[in-house]
Scaffold this motif. Structure first.
Motif, PDB file in Angstrom:
ATOM      1  N   ILE A 230      20.517 -23.932  86.625  1.00  0.00           N
ATOM      2  CA  ILE A 230      21.111 -22.641  86.973  1.00  0.00           C
ATOM      3  C   ILE A 230      20.972 -22.389  88.475  1.00  0.00           C
ATOM      4  O   ILE A 230      19.863 -22.390  89.020  1.00  0.00           O
ATOM      5  CB  ILE A 230      20.439 -21.508  86.183  1.00  0.00           C
ATOM      6  N   GLU A 231      22.088 -22.164  89.123  1.00  0.00           N
ATOM      7  CA  GLU A 231      22.103 -21.835  90.552  1.00  0.00           C
ATOM      8  C   GLU A 231      21.637 -20.395  90.740  1.00  0.00           C
ATOM      9  O   GLU A 231      22.051 -19.502  90.001  1.00  0.00           O
ATOM     10  CB  GLU A 231      23.524 -21.995  91.092  1.00  0.00           C
ATOM     11  N   THR A 232      20.768 -20.151  91.706  1.00  0.00           N
ATOM     12  CA  THR A 232      20.259 -18.791  91.915  1.00  0.00           C
ATOM     13  C   THR A 232      20.370 -18.358  93.374  1.00  0.00           C
ATOM     14  O   THR A 232      20.333 -19.175  94.285  1.00  0.00           O
ATOM     15  CB  THR A 232      18.774 -18.666  91.503  1.00  0.00           C
ATOM     16  N   GLU A 233      20.499 -17.069  93.536  1.00  0.00           N
ATOM     17  CA  GLU A 233      20.359 -16.397  94.826  1.00  0.00           C
ATOM     18  C   GLU A 233      19.387 -15.237  94.622  1.00  0.00           C
ATOM     19  O   GLU A 233      19.342 -14.655  93.532  1.00  0.00           O
ATOM     20  CB  GLU A 233      21.706 -15.863  95.319  1.00  0.00           C
ATOM     21  N   VAL A 234      18.611 -14.931  95.655  1.00  0.00           N
ATOM     22  CA  VAL A 234      17.674 -13.806  95.578  1.00  0.00           C
ATOM     23  C   VAL A 234      18.118 -12.721  96.541  1.00  0.00           C
ATOM     24  O   VAL A 234      18.316 -12.986  97.732  1.00  0.00           O
ATOM     25  CB  VAL A 234      16.232 -14.253  95.924  1.00  0.00           C
ATOM     26  N   VAL A 235      18.295 -11.510  96.023  1.00  0.00           N
ATOM     27  CA  VAL A 235      18.714 -10.394  96.871  1.00  0.00           C
ATOM     28  C   VAL A 235      17.834  -9.188  96.584  1.00  0.00           C
ATOM     29  O   VAL A 235      17.254  -9.048  95.500  1.00  0.00           O
ATOM     30  CB  VAL A 235      20.191 -10.010  96.647  1.00  0.00           C
ATOM     31  N   TYR A 236      17.742  -8.314  97.567  1.00  0.00           N
ATOM     32  CA  TYR A 236      17.002  -7.069  97.374  1.00  0.00           C
ATOM     33  C   TYR A 236      17.623  -5.957  98.225  1.00  0.00           C
ATOM     34  O   TYR A 236      17.224  -5.738  99.368  1.00  0.00           O
ATOM     35  CB  TYR A 236      15.517  -7.231  97.715  1.00  0.00           C
ATOM     36  N   PRO A 237      18.602  -5.249  97.661  1.00  0.00           N
ATOM     37  CA  PRO A 237      19.225  -4.144  98.413  1.00  0.00           C
ATOM     38  C   PRO A 237      18.352  -2.894  98.489  1.00  0.00           C
ATOM     39  O   PRO A 237      18.571  -2.051  99.355  1.00  0.00           O
ATOM     40  CB  PRO A 237      20.498  -3.846  97.609  1.00  0.00           C
ATOM     41  N   GLY A 238      17.386  -2.772  97.585  1.00  0.00           N
ATOM     42  CA  GLY A 238      16.533  -1.583  97.570  1.00  0.00           C
ATOM     43  C   GLY A 238      15.938  -1.368  96.194  1.00  0.00           C
ATOM     44  O   GLY A 238      16.272  -2.049  95.223  1.00  0.00           O
ATOM     45  N   CYS A 239      15.034  -0.380  96.112  1.00  0.00           N
ATOM     46  CA  CYS A 239      14.300  -0.068  94.883  1.00  0.00           C
ATOM     47  C   CYS A 239      15.237   0.473  93.806  1.00  0.00           C
ATOM     48  O   CYS A 239      16.240   1.133  94.099  1.00  0.00           O
ATOM     49  CB  CYS A 239      13.217   0.954  95.210  1.00  0.00           C
ATOM     50  N   CYS A 240      14.885   0.232  92.546  1.00  0.00           N
ATOM     51  CA  CYS A 240      15.684   0.731  91.425  1.00  0.00           C
ATOM     52  C   CYS A 240      15.556   2.232  91.249  1.00  0.00           C
ATOM     53  O   CYS A 240      16.369   2.857  90.564  1.00  0.00           O
ATOM     54  CB  CYS A 240      15.278   0.028  90.128  1.00  0.00           C
ATOM     55  N   GLY A 241      14.506   2.824  91.819  1.00  0.00           N
ATOM     56  CA  GLY A 241      14.334   4.271  91.741  1.00  0.00           C
ATOM     57  C   GLY A 241      13.417   4.738  90.627  1.00  0.00           C
ATOM     58  O   GLY A 241      13.217   5.949  90.465  1.00  0.00           O
ATOM     59  N   MET A 242      12.812   3.827  89.862  1.00  0.00           N
ATOM     60  CA  MET A 242      11.897   4.259  88.808  1.00  0.00           C
ATOM     61  C   MET A 242      10.745   5.120  89.353  1.00  0.00           C
ATOM     62  O   MET A 242      10.408   6.150  88.767  1.00  0.00           O
ATOM     63  CB  MET A 242      11.344   3.051  88.054  1.00  0.00           C
ATOM     64  N   PRO A 243      10.125   4.762  90.496  1.00  0.00           N
ATOM     65  CA  PRO A 243       9.072   5.627  91.026  1.00  0.00           C
ATOM     66  C   PRO A 243       9.574   7.034  91.357  1.00  0.00           C
ATOM     67  O   PRO A 243       8.864   8.021  91.141  1.00  0.00           O
ATOM     68  CB  PRO A 243       8.605   4.891  92.296  1.00  0.00           C
ATOM     69  N   GLN A 244      10.791   7.142  91.888  1.00  0.00           N
ATOM     70  CA  GLN A 244      11.371   8.457  92.174  1.00  0.00           C
ATOM     71  C   GLN A 244      11.684   9.203  90.879  1.00  0.00           C
ATOM     72  O   GLN A 244      11.528  10.423  90.799  1.00  0.00           O
ATOM     73  CB  GLN A 244      12.650   8.323  93.009  1.00  0.00           C
ATOM     74  N   MET A 245      12.118   8.475  89.879  1.00  0.00           N
ATOM     75  CA  MET A 245      12.433   9.095  88.599  1.00  0.00           C
ATOM     76  C   MET A 245      11.184   9.718  87.983  1.00  0.00           C
ATOM     77  O   MET A 245      11.242  10.810  87.412  1.00  0.00           O
ATOM     78  CB  MET A 245      13.032   8.062  87.647  1.00  0.00           C
ATOM     79  N   GLU A 246      10.050   9.041  88.097  1.00  0.00           N
ATOM     80  CA  GLU A 246       8.793   9.588  87.589  1.00  0.00           C
ATOM     81  C   GLU A 246       8.464  10.933  88.232  1.00  0.00           C
ATOM     82  O   GLU A 246       7.810  11.770  87.616  1.00  0.00           O
ATOM     83  CB  GLU A 246       7.651   8.609  87.862  1.00  0.00           C
ATOM     84  N   GLN A 247       8.935  11.137  89.470  1.00  0.00           N
ATOM     85  CA  GLN A 247       8.663  12.380  90.192  1.00  0.00           C
ATOM     86  C   GLN A 247       9.772  13.416  90.014  1.00  0.00           C
ATOM     87  O   GLN A 247       9.709  14.491  90.605  1.00  0.00           O
ATOM     88  CB  GLN A 247       8.468  12.084  91.686  1.00  0.00           C
ATOM     89  N   GLY A 248      10.801  13.093  89.245  1.00  0.00           N
ATOM     90  CA  GLY A 248      11.897  14.035  89.025  1.00  0.00           C
ATOM     91  C   GLY A 248      12.929  14.055  90.127  1.00  0.00           C
ATOM     92  O   GLY A 248      13.779  14.954  90.166  1.00  0.00           O
ATOM     93  N   ASP A 249      12.900  13.071  91.029  1.00  0.00           N
ATOM     94  CA  ASP A 249      13.856  13.011  92.140  1.00  0.00           C
ATOM     95  C   ASP A 249      15.110  12.286  91.678  1.00  0.00           C
ATOM     96  O   ASP A 249      15.359  11.123  92.023  1.00  0.00           O
ATOM     97  CB  ASP A 249      13.215  12.304  93.332  1.00  0.00           C
ATOM     98  N   LEU A 250      15.942  12.964  90.899  1.00  0.00           N
ATOM     99  CA  LEU A 250      17.105  12.323  90.294  1.00  0.00           C
ATOM    100  C   LEU A 250      18.185  12.014  91.325  1.00  0.00           C
ATOM    101  O   LEU A 250      18.877  10.999  91.218  1.00  0.00           O
ATOM    102  CB  LEU A 250      17.653  13.209  89.177  1.00  0.00           C
TER     103      LEU A 250
END
Length: 445
Positions: A230-250
């Protein structure tokens, strides 16, 4: 009216742009409606600390009913919810489409969103949720940061506890000087063209934890995938937001969702599947983002193309088959099923991955580790988090497993701390690995 629903759980759109979502009287009315149903049921008494707090609150009231409980006393119940979703997914008989229409975690989320809107969110938790900023700041001084946050460093951890409220005994994630994205660019892998799954292409969404804290999971994934053609590339545009979701920052979550989905969408158009390294992040991409931004076609497209890493291994294992070369690495393994992996409703994929390893005997640990994101590391919560996770720690310890695995890196660390409280001898230096790391080990990678 029937007792419990006979249908699969379904979730409603999170209507966070509607002004009524933030109406405090409507929120209180809904809290009382739901809490009264929970009070009459009590099946979730042993899941997390929210429900014991709620039931104790009611039992200690003047009438021993919800009508004599003050609304301001609800906050400790809300604060104890870790958004693990286990009440919704595994215990509650009244989730939609049942007519009671009960979604306890998303109600707690609404409460926190109202707090956030009113400026009542907590400073320390808010700053901890800024994972991209924290990762970028810590990387250049990773050895110093890791020294300062070690539980054995009584001086710095004591200061952190006194000033930030982070329990001095709670294990904190280590930082890496070189990110997963950087490592992938420096180390191209040769693709096994003889593997049954040759021709597949996968873009690995590094996640904030995989990129800044634990690149080993991503590196193991790249190697296992290359071994399987399987050919792969690794990318990271930014956080998924789960930590913000825990704080109610929708709003913050949706902002991140639009940014990340825009980049990952371009890879989907090129024929790549999307792989999330952390189960919480996979849950966000697959399920939570579409509920927060239901009219965004790009987010919907990403949702349908995203796999949890263990889920994807089983996807090609069952359809094309695995590459040869796996060897036994020890017959006893304890597999902790992370709450956010279970909430994806995909089955016990982590355990299925370990069963691919020759001669492996798996003990499945289904109870919550108790960590709960940033909740479990705070001084007022750490001991409770260990208590919640004690059944999981006890099961893993009794298995006498050579290896302990978990799909959630934070849960894994907390699980090991729970085991140490039960049995200190022989646990020093041990870690819980992601199942993909044990698969890589079996391949000799």
């Amino acid at each position: 009216m029937r007792e419990g629903s006979l249908d699969a759980p379904t979730r409603h759109i999170i209507d966070w742009n509607n002004p009524e979502f933030y109406d405090e009287q409507k929120l209180d009315d809904e809290l009382r409606r739901v809490f009264d149903i929970c009070h009459g049921c009590r099946r979730c008494f042993n899941l997390c600390d929210s429900f014991p707090r709620l039931f104790d609150l009611i039992d200690a009231s003047e009438t021993e009913e919800l009508d004599s409980v003050a609304s301001e006393d609800f906050k400790p119940v809300v604060d104890a919810c870790t958004l693990c979703d286990m009440c919704f997914m595994t215990k509650c008989p009244y989730v939609p489409p049942h007519e009671f229409n009960l979604d306890f975690p998303h109600l707690m989320l609404r409460y926190r969103a109202v707090e956030k809107k009113n400026g009542k969110d907590k400073f320390v938790s808010r700053e901890l949720s800024k994972t991209d900023r924290n990762g970028k700041l810590a990387a250049p001084v990773a050895p110093l940061a890791n020294w300062a946050t070690k539980t054995s460093n009584g001086m710095t951890r004591g200061i952190m506890e006194a000033t930030l409220g982070i329990d001095k005994n709670a294990a904190l994630p280590k930082y890496q000087s070189k990110t997963l994205v950087a490592r992938a660019k420096e180390s191209p892998l040769e693709i096994n063209k003889d593997a049954p799954a040759y021709g597949r292409k996968a873009v690995i969404y590094a996640t904030c934890f995989g990129n800044y804290n634990n690149p080993a999971t991503g590196e193991a994934t790249r190697k296992v995938f290359a071994k399987n053609g399987i050919e792969t590339e690794v990318v990271y545009p930014g956080c998924c937001g789960m930590p913000q979701m825990e704080q109610g920052d929708l709003a913050g979550v949706v902002e991140n969702a639009k940014k990340v989905s825009a980049e990952l969408s371009s890879w989907i158009d090129k024929g790549y599947d999307v792989i999330a390294l952390v189960s919480s992040c996979a849950l966000m991409l697959k399920f939570e983002w579409p509920l927060l931004a239901p009219d965004d076609a790009t987010i919907e497209k990403l949702s349908k193309a995203t796999f949890d890493v263990a889920e994807y291994v089983m996807e090609f294992a069952k359809k094309e088959g695995m590459a040869e070369g796996m060897q036994p690495i020890g017959d006893s393994m304890a597999m902790h099923l992370a709450c956010h992996a279970r909430a994806q409703n995909m089955g016990a994929k982590g355990a299925e991955v370990l069963r691919l390893i020759p001669e492996a005997k798996i003990t499945v640990v289904e109870r919550c580790s108790g960590h709960g994101g940033s909740w479990g590391i705070m001084k007022g919560n750490y001991k409770t988090a260990l208590k919640v996770g004690k059944p999981a720690a006890r099961t893993a310890l009794k298995s006498n497993a050579k290896y302990i695995a978990s799909e959630c890196p934070l849960a894994a660390e907390h699980l090991m701390q729970g085991i140490e409280t039960l049995e200190t001898e022989g646990t020093d230096g041990k870690t819980a690995l992601h199942p993909i790391e044990l698969l890589a080990k079996s391949y000799g990678l």
